[in-house]
Write a protein that holds these residues in place. Structure first.
Motif, PDB file in Angstrom:
ATOM      1  N   THR A   1      -3.667  24.934 -19.110  1.00 17.11           N
ATOM      2  CA  THR A   1      -4.125  26.315 -19.248  1.00 17.11           C
ATOM      3  C   THR A   1      -5.074  26.335 -20.437  1.00 17.11           C
ATOM      4  O   THR A   1      -4.679  25.998 -21.553  1.00 17.11           O
ATOM      5  N   VAL A   2      -6.310  26.706 -20.177  1.00 16.75           N
ATOM      6  CA  VAL A   2      -7.323  26.747 -21.230  1.00 16.75           C
ATOM      7  C   VAL A   2      -7.186  28.068 -21.986  1.00 16.75           C
ATOM      8  O   VAL A   2      -7.047  29.134 -21.381  1.00 16.75           O
ATOM      9  N   ALA A   3      -7.213  27.990 -23.295  1.00 13.65           N
ATOM     10  CA  ALA A   3      -7.052  29.163 -24.154  1.00 13.65           C
ATOM     11  C   ALA A   3      -8.168  30.180 -23.907  1.00 13.65           C
ATOM     12  O   ALA A   3      -9.320  29.798 -23.644  1.00 13.65           O
ATOM     13  N   PRO A   4      -7.839  31.459 -24.013  1.00 15.25           N
ATOM     14  CA  PRO A   4      -8.858  32.506 -23.789  1.00 15.25           C
ATOM     15  C   PRO A   4     -10.105  32.335 -24.659  1.00 15.25           C
ATOM     16  O   PRO A   4     -11.221  32.588 -24.181  1.00 15.25           O
ATOM     17  N   ALA A   5      -9.948  31.929 -25.906  1.00 13.02           N
ATOM     18  CA  ALA A   5     -11.123  31.750 -26.770  1.00 13.02           C
ATOM     19  C   ALA A   5     -12.044  30.653 -26.232  1.00 13.02           C
ATOM     20  O   ALA A   5     -13.277  30.777 -26.305  1.00 13.02           O
ATOM     21  N   GLU A   6     -11.468  29.601 -25.697  1.00 11.59           N
ATOM     22  CA  GLU A   6     -12.275  28.518 -25.117  1.00 11.59           C
ATOM     23  C   GLU A   6     -12.939  28.974 -23.821  1.00 11.59           C
ATOM     24  O   GLU A   6     -14.094  28.631 -23.548  1.00 11.59           O
ATOM     25  N   LEU A   7     -12.212  29.738 -23.009  1.00 10.20           N
ATOM     26  CA  LEU A   7     -12.813  30.264 -21.784  1.00 10.20           C
ATOM     27  C   LEU A   7     -13.970  31.207 -22.113  1.00 10.20           C
ATOM     28  O   LEU A   7     -14.974  31.239 -21.399  1.00 10.20           O
ATOM     29  N   ALA A   8     -13.833  31.949 -23.199  1.00  7.26           N
ATOM     30  CA  ALA A   8     -14.925  32.835 -23.627  1.00  7.26           C
ATOM     31  C   ALA A   8     -16.168  32.023 -23.959  1.00  7.26           C
ATOM     32  O   ALA A   8     -17.295  32.442 -23.646  1.00  7.26           O
ATOM     33  N   ARG A   9     -15.986  30.864 -24.582  1.00  7.80           N
ATOM     34  CA  ARG A   9     -17.131  29.993 -24.876  1.00  7.80           C
ATOM     35  C   ARG A   9     -17.788  29.505 -23.582  1.00  7.80           C
ATOM     36  O   ARG A   9     -19.015  29.394 -23.496  1.00  7.80           O
ATOM     37  N   CYS A  10     -16.975  29.221 -22.573  1.00 13.78           N
ATOM     38  CA  CYS A  10     -17.500  28.788 -21.278  1.00 13.78           C
ATOM     39  C   CYS A  10     -18.252  29.935 -20.599  1.00 13.78           C
ATOM     40  O   CYS A  10     -19.311  29.719 -19.986  1.00 13.78           O
ATOM     41  N   GLU A  11     -17.712  31.162 -20.724  1.00 12.63           N
ATOM     42  CA  GLU A  11     -18.408  32.330 -20.185  1.00 12.63           C
ATOM     43  C   GLU A  11     -19.769  32.486 -20.854  1.00 12.63           C
ATOM     44  O   GLU A  11     -20.762  32.809 -20.183  1.00 12.63           O
ATOM     45  N   GLU A  12     -19.819  32.261 -22.158  1.00 12.24           N
ATOM     46  CA  GLU A  12     -21.091  32.347 -22.879  1.00 12.24           C
ATOM     47  C   GLU A  12     -22.096  31.333 -22.353  1.00 12.24           C
ATOM     48  O   GLU A  12     -23.287  31.639 -22.222  1.00 12.24           O
ATOM     49  N   ALA A  13     -21.633  30.124 -22.061  1.00 13.33           N
ATOM     50  CA  ALA A  13     -22.539  29.101 -21.525  1.00 13.33           C
ATOM     51  C   ALA A  13     -23.108  29.534 -20.177  1.00 13.33           C
ATOM     52  O   ALA A  13     -24.314  29.408 -19.928  1.00 13.33           O
ATOM     53  N   GLY A  14     -22.253  30.045 -19.302  1.00 17.18           N
ATOM     54  CA  GLY A  14     -22.731  30.546 -18.006  1.00 17.18           C
ATOM     55  C   GLY A  14     -23.677  31.717 -18.173  1.00 17.18           C
ATOM     56  O   GLY A  14     -24.695  31.819 -17.494  1.00 17.18           O
ATOM     57  N   GLY A  15     -23.353  32.610 -19.116  1.00 17.93           N
ATOM     58  CA  GLY A  15     -24.206  33.751 -19.383  1.00 17.93           C
ATOM     59  C   GLY A  15     -25.571  33.344 -19.923  1.00 17.93           C
ATOM     60  O   GLY A  15     -26.603  33.930 -19.566  1.00 17.93           O
ATOM     61  N   LEU A  16     -25.573  32.356 -20.799  1.00 16.44           N
ATOM     62  CA  LEU A  16     -26.832  31.853 -21.338  1.00 16.44           C
ATOM     63  C   LEU A  16     -27.731  31.320 -20.234  1.00 16.44           C
ATOM     64  O   LEU A  16     -28.924  31.658 -20.165  1.00 16.44           O
ATOM     65  N   LEU A  17     -27.173  30.495 -19.365  1.00 15.66           N
ATOM     66  CA  LEU A  17     -27.976  29.950 -18.266  1.00 15.66           C
ATOM     67  C   LEU A  17     -28.489  31.069 -17.379  1.00 15.66           C
ATOM     68  O   LEU A  17     -29.664  31.081 -17.000  1.00 15.66           O
ATOM     69  N   ALA A  18     -27.628  32.007 -17.029  1.00 16.25           N
ATOM     70  CA  ALA A  18     -28.040  33.120 -16.166  1.00 16.25           C
ATOM     71  C   ALA A  18     -29.142  33.932 -16.834  1.00 16.25           C
ATOM     72  O   ALA A  18     -30.149  34.283 -16.200  1.00 16.25           O
ATOM     73  N   GLY A  19     -28.960  34.229 -18.111  1.00 18.67           N
ATOM     74  CA  GLY A  19     -29.972  35.002 -18.821  1.00 18.67           C
ATOM     75  C   GLY A  19     -31.317  34.306 -18.856  1.00 18.67           C
ATOM     76  O   GLY A  19     -32.362  34.940 -18.649  1.00 18.67           O
ATOM     77  N   LEU A  20     -31.297  32.998 -19.082  1.00 20.11           N
ATOM     78  CA  LEU A  20     -32.555  32.237 -19.080  1.00 20.11           C
ATOM     79  C   LEU A  20     -33.220  32.261 -17.713  1.00 20.11           C
ATOM     80  O   LEU A  20     -34.440  32.420 -17.596  1.00 20.11           O
ATOM     81  N   LEU A  21     -32.407  32.101 -16.674  1.00 18.57           N
ATOM     82  CA  LEU A  21     -32.972  32.104 -15.323  1.00 18.57           C
ATOM     83  C   LEU A  21     -33.584  33.456 -14.974  1.00 18.57           C
ATOM     84  O   LEU A  21     -34.664  33.537 -14.376  1.00 18.57           O
ATOM     85  N   LEU A  22     -32.902  34.529 -15.359  1.00 18.06           N
ATOM     86  CA  LEU A  22     -33.343  35.866 -14.962  1.00 18.06           C
ATOM     87  C   LEU A  22     -34.488  36.410 -15.815  1.00 18.06           C
ATOM     88  O   LEU A  22     -35.189  37.324 -15.376  1.00 18.06           O
ATOM     89  N   THR A  23     -34.669  35.853 -17.008  1.00 11.54           N
ATOM     90  CA  THR A  23     -35.741  36.360 -17.866  1.00 11.54           C
ATOM     91  C   THR A  23     -36.936  35.413 -17.924  1.00 11.54           C
ATOM     92  O   THR A  23     -37.917  35.719 -18.588  1.00 11.54           O
ATOM     93  N   ALA A  24     -36.838  34.274 -17.250  1.00 10.23           N
ATOM     94  CA  ALA A  24     -37.952  33.307 -17.238  1.00 10.23           C
ATOM     95  C   ALA A  24     -39.119  33.910 -16.470  1.00 10.23           C
ATOM     96  O   ALA A  24     -38.944  34.543 -15.427  1.00 10.23           O
TER      97      ALA A  24
END
Length: 169
Positions: A145-168
């Motif tokens: 079970t991955v800790a919520p704080a670590e999952l939040a970091r993973c969410e940030e990584a996905g969000g970063l990629l999505a943001g880059l794709l959508l604003t490129a």
């Protein structure tokens, strides 16, 4: 429509949770940018992912455990199957790497970086390594079970990629 492909492998559930978190983060970023219909996120287990999906993606996120100081076998097999079919056809696309590890994770992260360098992908962040501290045979094999704080970091990584794709441009 921008396409984000998240390729993952997991034996104990940790990397799967991390990949799912990245997908949630990507969807949340698209919603925040008021472009939820402009991003398609595909979560694909490494054994089921193929070169056509890699070629069709605008961005890639790779998520796998480190096993014996290197990338898990199923994830390595994905790269082996897809490498030459995508070579010279995906250069410049953004990518991120998430690694679940018992203590280190650097070996797997280095492997992904080397493969992505060969593909000439563009890293959007340093590899994100989630250290779960599993050291005994029982801990290593146990469901995670991955800790919520670590999952939040993973969410940030996905969000970063999505943001880059959508604003490129």
């Amino acid at each position: 429509m921008k396409r984000l492909l998240i390729v993952w492998h997991s034996r104990t559930g940790a990397a799967r949770q991390m990949a799912e978190a990245a997908a949630r983060g990507a969807a949340a970023a698209a919603a925040l940018l008021e472009q939820p219909d402009e991003l398609a996120v595909t979560l694909r287990r490494a054994a089921d992912a193929g070169v056509d999906e890699v070629l069709a993606s605008d961005g890639l996120l790779f998520c796998a455990p480190e096993n014996l100081a290197s990338l898990s076998g199923e994830m390595k097999e994905f790269f082996d199957r897809c490498y030459y079919g995508a070579l010279d056809r995906i250069a410049g696309r953004p990518y991120a790497c998430l690694v679940s590890a018992g203590s280190d994770g650097a070996g797997a992260a280095r492997q992904v970086e080397r493969i992505c360098t060969g593909w000439r992908l563009r890293a959007v962040a340093p590899p994100l390594i989630v250290n779960l501290g599993a050291q005994t045979p029982q801990q290593i094999a146990a469901p995670k079970t991955v800790a919520p704080a670590e999952l939040a970091r993973c969410e940030e990584a996905g969000g970063l990629l999505a943001g880059l794709l959508l604003t490129a441009g």
